[in-house]
Design a protein around this motif. Structure first.
Motif, PDB file in Angstrom:
ATOM      1  N   ASN A  37       0.812  -1.221   0.000  1.00  0.00           N
ATOM      2  CA  ASN A  37       0.000   0.000   0.000  1.00  0.00           C
ATOM      3  C   ASN A  37       0.844   1.269   0.000  1.00  0.00           C
ATOM      4  OD1 ASN A  37      -2.949  -0.830   0.246  1.00  0.00           O
ATOM      5  ND2 ASN A  37      -2.016  -2.038   1.878  1.00  0.00           N
ATOM      6  N   GLY A  38       1.971   1.234  -0.679  1.00  0.00           N
ATOM      7  CA  GLY A  38       2.718   2.467  -0.885  1.00  0.00           C
ATOM      8  C   GLY A  38       3.754   2.805   0.164  1.00  0.00           C
ATOM      9  N   GLY A  39       4.237   1.816   0.903  1.00  0.00           N
ATOM     10  CA  GLY A  39       5.351   2.047   1.815  1.00  0.00           C
ATOM     11  C   GLY A  39       5.022   3.044   2.904  1.00  0.00           C
ATOM     12  N   ALA A  40       5.867   4.070   3.003  1.00  0.00           N
ATOM     13  CA  ALA A  40       5.745   5.015   4.103  1.00  0.00           C
ATOM     14  C   ALA A  40       4.391   5.715   4.123  1.00  0.00           C
ATOM     15  CB  ALA A  40       6.867   6.037   4.023  1.00  0.00           C
ATOM     16  N   ALA A  41       3.769   5.849   2.948  1.00  0.00           N
ATOM     17  CA  ALA A  41       2.455   6.482   2.916  1.00  0.00           C
ATOM     18  C   ALA A  41       1.473   5.689   3.790  1.00  0.00           C
ATOM     19  CB  ALA A  41       1.940   6.547   1.480  1.00  0.00           C
ATOM     20  N   PHE A  42       1.554   4.384   3.661  1.00  0.00           N
ATOM     21  CA  PHE A  42       0.692   3.516   4.467  1.00  0.00           C
ATOM     22  C   PHE A  42       1.040   3.654   5.944  1.00  0.00           C
ATOM     23  CE2 PHE A  42      -0.096  -0.611   6.501  1.00  0.00           C
ATOM     24  CZ  PHE A  42      -1.435  -0.788   6.209  1.00  0.00           C
ATOM     25  N   LEU A  43       2.327   3.737   6.201  1.00  0.00           N
ATOM     26  CA  LEU A  43       2.778   3.864   7.591  1.00  0.00           C
ATOM     27  C   LEU A  43       2.158   5.086   8.266  1.00  0.00           C
ATOM     28  CD1 LEU A  43       4.701   2.820   9.822  1.00  0.00           C
ATOM     29  CD2 LEU A  43       6.483   4.259   8.845  1.00  0.00           C
ATOM     30  N   VAL A  44       2.106   6.198   7.533  1.00  0.00           N
ATOM     31  CA  VAL A  44       1.547   7.430   8.109  1.00  0.00           C
ATOM     32  C   VAL A  44       0.070   7.232   8.460  1.00  0.00           C
ATOM     33  CG1 VAL A  44       0.941   9.832   7.619  1.00  0.00           C
ATOM     34  CG2 VAL A  44       3.177   8.937   6.930  1.00  0.00           C
ATOM     35  N   VAL A  45      -0.686   6.681   7.515  1.00  0.00           N
ATOM     36  CA  VAL A  45      -2.112   6.485   7.781  1.00  0.00           C
ATOM     37  C   VAL A  45      -2.321   5.497   8.924  1.00  0.00           C
ATOM     38  CG1 VAL A  45      -4.335   5.874   6.775  1.00  0.00           C
ATOM     39  CG2 VAL A  45      -2.585   6.909   5.358  1.00  0.00           C
ATOM     40  N   TYR A  46      -1.505   4.460   8.919  1.00  0.00           N
ATOM     41  CA  TYR A  46      -1.603   3.459   9.981  1.00  0.00           C
ATOM     42  C   TYR A  46      -1.334   4.091  11.352  1.00  0.00           C
ATOM     43  CZ  TYR A  46       0.013  -0.325  13.006  1.00  0.00           C
ATOM     44  OH  TYR A  46       0.200  -1.163  14.073  1.00  0.00           O
ATOM     45  N   LEU A  47      -0.297   4.941  11.423  1.00  0.00           N
ATOM     46  CA  LEU A  47       0.016   5.571  12.711  1.00  0.00           C
ATOM     47  C   LEU A  47      -1.129   6.473  13.168  1.00  0.00           C
ATOM     48  CD1 LEU A  47       3.817   6.460  12.337  1.00  0.00           C
ATOM     49  CD2 LEU A  47       2.772   4.632  13.689  1.00  0.00           C
ATOM     50  N   LEU A  48      -1.696   7.221  12.229  1.00  0.00           N
ATOM     51  CA  LEU A  48      -2.852   8.058  12.587  1.00  0.00           C
ATOM     52  C   LEU A  48      -4.017   7.190  13.042  1.00  0.00           C
ATOM     53  CD1 LEU A  48      -2.809  10.800   9.803  1.00  0.00           C
ATOM     54  CD2 LEU A  48      -2.266  11.058  12.236  1.00  0.00           C
ATOM     55  N   ALA A 194      14.580   3.810   3.281  1.00  0.00           N
ATOM     56  CA  ALA A 194      13.999   4.901   2.500  1.00  0.00           C
ATOM     57  C   ALA A 194      12.563   4.560   2.112  1.00  0.00           C
ATOM     58  CB  ALA A 194      14.843   5.160   1.259  1.00  0.00           C
ATOM     59  N   PHE A 195      12.380   3.307   1.680  1.00  0.00           N
ATOM     60  CA  PHE A 195      11.049   2.860   1.280  1.00  0.00           C
ATOM     61  C   PHE A 195      10.075   2.959   2.450  1.00  0.00           C
ATOM     62  CE2 PHE A 195       8.006  -0.660   0.844  1.00  0.00           C
ATOM     63  CZ  PHE A 195       7.445  -0.331  -0.374  1.00  0.00           C
ATOM     64  N   PHE A 196      10.586   2.669   3.625  1.00  0.00           N
ATOM     65  CA  PHE A 196       9.769   2.584   4.822  1.00  0.00           C
ATOM     66  C   PHE A 196       9.521   3.967   5.419  1.00  0.00           C
ATOM     67  CE2 PHE A 196       9.495   0.458   9.219  1.00  0.00           C
ATOM     68  CZ  PHE A 196       8.199   0.075   8.981  1.00  0.00           C
ATOM     69  N   LEU A 197      10.493   4.848   5.273  1.00  0.00           N
ATOM     70  CA  LEU A 197      10.457   6.074   6.059  1.00  0.00           C
ATOM     71  C   LEU A 197      10.172   7.357   5.278  1.00  0.00           C
ATOM     72  CD1 LEU A 197      13.426   5.219   8.484  1.00  0.00           C
ATOM     73  CD2 LEU A 197      10.998   4.953   8.909  1.00  0.00           C
ATOM     74  N   ASN A 198      10.118   7.314   3.940  1.00  0.00           N
ATOM     75  CA  ASN A 198       9.811   8.540   3.190  1.00  0.00           C
ATOM     76  C   ASN A 198       8.379   8.545   2.693  1.00  0.00           C
ATOM     77  OD1 ASN A 198      12.398   9.492   3.463  1.00  0.00           O
ATOM     78  ND2 ASN A 198      13.076   8.690   1.490  1.00  0.00           N
ATOM     79  N   PRO A 199       7.499   9.211   3.390  1.00  0.00           N
ATOM     80  CA  PRO A 199       6.099   9.170   2.953  1.00  0.00           C
ATOM     81  C   PRO A 199       5.885   9.950   1.658  1.00  0.00           C
ATOM     82  CG  PRO A 199       6.341  10.538   4.913  1.00  0.00           C
ATOM     83  CD  PRO A 199       7.698   9.995   4.603  1.00  0.00           C
ATOM     84  N   ASN A 200       5.052   9.416   0.808  1.00  0.00           N
ATOM     85  CA  ASN A 200       4.681  10.099  -0.416  1.00  0.00           C
ATOM     86  C   ASN A 200       3.175  10.355  -0.350  1.00  0.00           C
ATOM     87  OD1 ASN A 200       3.867  10.830  -2.925  1.00  0.00           O
ATOM     88  ND2 ASN A 200       4.988   9.225  -4.003  1.00  0.00           N
ATOM     89  N   LEU A 201       2.827  11.604  -0.011  1.00  0.00           N
ATOM     90  CA  LEU A 201       1.413  11.892   0.262  1.00  0.00           C
ATOM     91  C   LEU A 201       0.540  11.672  -0.963  1.00  0.00           C
ATOM     92  CD1 LEU A 201       1.573  14.911   2.701  1.00  0.00           C
ATOM     93  CD2 LEU A 201       1.096  12.503   3.167  1.00  0.00           C
ATOM     94  N   ASP A 202       1.123  11.878  -2.148  1.00  0.00           N
ATOM     95  CA  ASP A 202       0.333  11.673  -3.364  1.00  0.00           C
ATOM     96  C   ASP A 202      -0.192  10.240  -3.446  1.00  0.00           C
ATOM     97  OD1 ASP A 202       0.906  14.225  -3.955  1.00  0.00           O
ATOM     98  OD2 ASP A 202       2.565  13.773  -5.327  1.00  0.00           O
ATOM     99  N   THR A 203       0.645   9.292  -3.008  1.00  0.00           N
ATOM    100  CA  THR A 203       0.214   7.894  -3.054  1.00  0.00           C
ATOM    101  C   THR A 203      -1.032   7.687  -2.193  1.00  0.00           C
ATOM    102  OG1 THR A 203       2.587   7.491  -2.883  1.00  0.00           O
ATOM    103  CG2 THR A 203       1.138   5.557  -3.002  1.00  0.00           C
ATOM    104  N   ILE A 204      -1.028   8.294  -1.003  1.00  0.00           N
ATOM    105  CA  ILE A 204      -2.188   8.119  -0.123  1.00  0.00           C
ATOM    106  C   ILE A 204      -3.428   8.686  -0.793  1.00  0.00           C
ATOM    107  CG2 ILE A 204      -3.204   8.619   2.118  1.00  0.00           C
ATOM    108  CD1 ILE A 204      -0.511   9.161   3.225  1.00  0.00           C
ATOM    109  N   ILE A 205      -3.295   9.892  -1.344  1.00  0.00           N
ATOM    110  CA  ILE A 205      -4.467  10.558  -1.897  1.00  0.00           C
ATOM    111  C   ILE A 205      -4.985   9.801  -3.114  1.00  0.00           C
ATOM    112  CG2 ILE A 205      -5.274  12.704  -2.957  1.00  0.00           C
ATOM    113  CD1 ILE A 205      -3.108  14.077  -1.052  1.00  0.00           C
ATOM    114  N   ALA A 206      -4.052   9.378  -3.960  1.00  0.00           N
ATOM    115  CA  ALA A 206      -4.479   8.676  -5.171  1.00  0.00           C
ATOM    116  C   ALA A 206      -5.158   7.347  -4.859  1.00  0.00           C
ATOM    117  CB  ALA A 206      -3.281   8.456  -6.093  1.00  0.00           C
ATOM    118  N   ASN A 207      -4.744   6.700  -3.763  1.00  0.00           N
ATOM    119  CA  ASN A 207      -5.286   5.372  -3.466  1.00  0.00           C
ATOM    120  C   ASN A 207      -6.077   5.333  -2.166  1.00  0.00           C
ATOM    121  OD1 ASN A 207      -3.895   4.037  -5.715  1.00  0.00           O
ATOM    122  ND2 ASN A 207      -2.064   4.610  -4.563  1.00  0.00           N
ATOM    123  N   ALA A 208      -6.689   6.463  -1.820  1.00  0.00           N
ATOM    124  CA  ALA A 208      -7.355   6.559  -0.521  1.00  0.00           C
ATOM    125  C   ALA A 208      -8.349   5.419  -0.297  1.00  0.00           C
ATOM    126  CB  ALA A 208      -8.034   7.910  -0.382  1.00  0.00           C
TER     127      ALA A 208
END
Ligand code: PHE
Ligand code: NA
Length: 439
Positions: A37-48, A194-208
């Motif tokens: 689910n997009g690496g760090a992007a998923f991590l951010v949503v998961y933490l929230l 890097a894959f784990f720790l660099n969030p790419n917000l576009d990925t979250i938005i595109a695949n919300a």
């Protein structure tokens, strides 16, 4: 009737709850959900999801369990309108259901400890997994895993679950820290970070539409909420413990251990040039041995790391499995006065039987996991939130603040449960139902 059991110590309860939370979800499911689910992007949503929804729901289950002082089905009956018992029942069914396939994966892990010792699992990862994950071999290891689980639960709360998790949880942490330190020394590990720790917000938005429900499902599964587990564990709790402090400790420890597991798995894979892949039950079992086989220092290093790695997973899986079995056993012991040993054995045997299709054929395992995590789990969470927010109300605040000094935050928590959290859970349930019906 004999007096009801309790935890011997507060630390014992916290460790048992962390033991339940930390499991295949952190070490097997989380890294691969993250990579799918997009690496760090998923991590951010998961933490929230953990902070804003998961921990408040965990506290809601603690409130129900401790206030009622009885296991899940009886708890709803005791606290609410009598009709609410079904919420506990769905949780108990979800626990029964989930353990049936969780144990199959636990059995594979046992097999992989052996396969690391002999080297067989590393020599030909794909065909090894293919051979041990289906049919009779898989049924056999499933049986072994269930027997160990039954053994611990049969010993009871204090002498079984509490004692076991007091050893297991620290062991998991120490072993994971060691593995993460080792993984950090590998050339190319930084790509994994890097894959784990660099969030790419576009990925979250595109695949919300897929990232959000996946992250919430993972958060609930990982915190062991929605299975009546935390209700049951809190029912053995004294009135002096601070529920908010315990809940936040458990939620944060679980997250740290999950991230730690990611810091082991992802560098290991990236350093060896193995793609994390799209997930699925086999991913960790094929990709990790492939990476281990290519470690510098010859096969023995890979085998040794493999034993520790699968050893951690086994311990983590067992401490979760006992919580799932305990939910069902506690219900029967509390309500019918059955004794523990035969109840644990009988229920364990029934769960073993239900798990046979998953052991026989991985497509069944996927199906059981799907129904459990996308259907039973969010629906129970929804009813827990409704119950605590709109039926218990002020009583929930009283219970939450009993034994703690953080009373002023409790109304904010209840307000969140009543509105924002309820709304998010409704949306998650709606998306999941939609997906389920559309396929
Ligand atoms: N939280 C456990 C894990 O992450 C799974 C689990 C879910 C255990 C629900 C108990 C109850 O592996
Ligand atoms: Na977990």
């Amino acid at each position: 009737m004999a007096e009801r059991e309790t935890w011997a110590t507060r630390v014992g309860f916290i460790l048992a709850a962390i033991g339940s939370a930390v499991g295949l979800g952190n070490i097997w499911r989380f890294p691969f959900q993250t990579s799918a689910n997009g690496g760090a992007a998923f991590l951010v949503v998961y933490l929230l999801a953990v902070l804003l929804i998961g921990i408040p729901v965990l506290l809601a289950e603690f409130v129900i369990g401790r206030r009622a002082n009885t296991s899940a089905i009886g708890a709803f009956r005791k606290l609410g309108r009598p009709g609410w018992w079904f919420v506990g029942a769905v949780g108990v069914i979800a626990a029964f259901w989930t353990l049936s396939y969780y144990s199959v994966i636990g059995g594979w892990v046992i097999r992989y400890i052996g396969g690391s010792i002999t080297g067989g699992a590393l020599a030909a990862p794909e065909s090894y997994f293919g051979a041990i994950s289906v049919g009779l071999p898989s049924v056999g290891t499933h049986a072994i895993f269930m027997l160990i689980t039954i053994g611990i639960v049969a010993l009871g709360i204090e002498d079984g679950i509490e004692l076991a998790t007091k050893v297991m949880v620290p062991a998991v942490v120490v072993m994971l820290v060691g593995l993460a330190a080792f993984a950090a020394t590998l050339p190319g590990a930084s790509e994994g970070y890097a894959f784990f720790l660099n969030p790419n917000l576009d990925t979250i938005i595109a695949n919300a539409g897929t990232v959000l429900p996946a992250a919430f499902g993972q958060a609930f599964f990982s915190l062991s909420v929605g299975f009546s587990v935390m209700i049951t564990y809190a029912s053995y709790l004294g009135k002096n413990d601070s529920l908010p402090v315990d809940g936040v400790t458990i939620g944060i420890s679980n997250t740290i251990i999950g991230v730690l597991a990611g810091l082991v798995v992802l560098p290991l894979l990236f350093a060896q040039g193995v793609e994390p892949g799209s997930g699925g039950p086999g991913a960790v079992f094929v990709a990790i041995p492939t990476a281990l086989a290519e470690l510098p220092g010859g096969g023995l290093v890979g085998q040794a790391v493999g034993v520790v790695f699968f050893g951690v997973i086994l311990i983590a899986a067992l401490s979760s499995a006992i919580s799932l079995l305990e939910v069902v056993v506690a219900y029967l012991v509390d309500n019918y006065g059955f004794s523990r040993l035969p109840t644990a054995a009988g229920i364990g045997a029934a769960i073993f039987l239900l798990g046979i299709p998953s052991a026989w054929e991985t497509a069944w395992l996927d199906w059981f996991d799907g129904i459990g995590v996308t259907l039973l789990l969010p629906i129970t969470v929804l009813f827990v939130v409704l119950f605590v927010g709109w039926i218990l109300g002020q009583d929930a605040i009283d219970e939450l603040t009993d034994g703690s000094g953080i009373g002023s935050l409790a109304p904010i928590w209840l307000w969140g449960i009543r509105t924002f959290i309820l709304a998010v859970v409704v949306i998650v349930v709606a998306i999941n139902l939609w997906d389920l019906l559309a396929t």
